[in-house]
Design a protein around this motif. Structure first.
Motif, PDB file in Angstrom:
ATOM      1  N   SER A  65       1.670   6.970  -6.727  1.00 33.22           N
ATOM      2  CA  SER A  65       0.581   8.236  -7.152  1.00 33.22           C
ATOM      3  C   SER A  65       1.330   9.246  -7.344  1.00 33.22           C
ATOM      4  O   SER A  65       0.581  10.123  -8.166  1.00 33.22           O
ATOM      5  N   ILE A  78      -3.367  -4.043  -4.108  1.00 36.29           N
ATOM      6  CA  ILE A  78      -3.684  -2.964  -2.945  1.00 36.29           C
ATOM      7  C   ILE A  78      -2.795  -1.969  -3.317  1.00 36.29           C
ATOM      8  O   ILE A  78      -2.982  -0.715  -3.368  1.00 36.29           O
ATOM      9  N   SER A 135      -6.070   5.808  -6.651  1.00 30.41           N
ATOM     10  CA  SER A 135      -6.920   6.763  -6.007  1.00 30.41           C
ATOM     11  C   SER A 135      -6.058   7.970  -5.358  1.00 30.41           C
ATOM     12  O   SER A 135      -6.720   9.086  -5.375  1.00 30.41           O
ATOM     13  N   LEU A 136      -4.987   7.525  -4.921  1.00 30.98           N
ATOM     14  CA  LEU A 136      -4.231   8.847  -4.349  1.00 30.98           C
ATOM     15  C   LEU A 136      -3.636   9.774  -5.519  1.00 30.98           C
ATOM     16  O   LEU A 136      -3.286  10.822  -5.342  1.00 30.98           O
ATOM     17  N   ALA A 175       0.819  -1.097   0.057  1.00 33.14           N
ATOM     18  CA  ALA A 175       0.147   0.099   0.115  1.00 33.14           C
ATOM     19  C   ALA A 175       0.833   1.158  -0.076  1.00 33.14           C
ATOM     20  O   ALA A 175       0.579   2.181  -0.597  1.00 33.14           O
ATOM     21  N   THR A 196      -4.234   1.830  -4.483  1.00 26.94           N
ATOM     22  CA  THR A 196      -3.629   3.228  -3.771  1.00 26.94           C
ATOM     23  C   THR A 196      -3.293   4.155  -4.720  1.00 26.94           C
ATOM     24  O   THR A 196      -3.487   5.350  -4.435  1.00 26.94           O
ATOM     25  N   ALA A 253       1.304   4.261  -2.715  1.00 24.02           N
ATOM     26  CA  ALA A 253       1.149   5.706  -2.410  1.00 24.02           C
ATOM     27  C   ALA A 253       2.302   6.388  -3.043  1.00 24.02           C
ATOM     28  O   ALA A 253       2.171   7.742  -3.709  1.00 24.02           O
TER      29      ALA A 253
END
Length: 155
Positions: free
Chosen positions: A17, A104, A111-112, A10, A108, A14
């Motif tokens: 992202s 995952i 979406s981020l 996860a 992550t 991030a």
């Protein structure tokens, strides 16, 4: 406990992202430094892809400061995040849980990407594109390094 084992996946999502190539580049650096990932490496176990990931990671850090750099949420930007996060998320997942780690990380990252873009736009308005990009680079690279070092072991 099994869910906590997917935390590195996860976290690397991030990272993806904000900088799509940094997760794979960081894992490639870790491998060159003699570290082993817990999960199977897809593509990054091939020297051509390993060095390609390094090259693309550096190129992305340089290219992000250009005025013509596209937003991270354009279709190709999201596709790059999906691919990089999936590969890195699988590599940092516990052995046998690579598919869950990839899923995952991808969820992550995608979406981020919208949240990190909004934050970057606010920072650009305050301090400019180059300075905000350098600050974001420092945070993202430090985060990626921490996640990868803490999730890998010496070979």
């Amino acid at each position: 406990m099994k869910t906590f084992g997917l935390l590195p996946s996860a976290l690397i999502g991030a990272v993806a992202s904000a900088r799509s190539m940094t997760p794979m580049a960081t894992i490639a650096i870790a491998r060159l430094a003699g570290r082993a990932a817990p999960g199977r490496l897809v593509l990054l176990d091939q020297p051509l892809f390993e060095f390609g990931a390094l090259f693309m990671g550096v190129g992305e850090l340089l290219g992000d400061k250009m005025k013509s750099a596209p937003d991270r949420t354009v279709p190709l930007g999201l596709l790059a995040r999906v691919m990089s996060a999936g590969i890195a998320g699988a590599a940092l997942a516990p052995r046998g849980r690579e598919k869950a780690g990839a899923a995952i990380a991808v969820a992550t990252a995608v979406s981020l990407a919208y949240l990190t873009l909004a934050g970057r736009k606010r920072a650009m308005a305050r301090v400019g594109q180059t300075r905000s990009g350098l600050i974001e680079d420092a945070l993202v690279v430090a985060g990626a390094a921490a996640v990868v070092v803490l999730s890998t072991r010496r070979r």
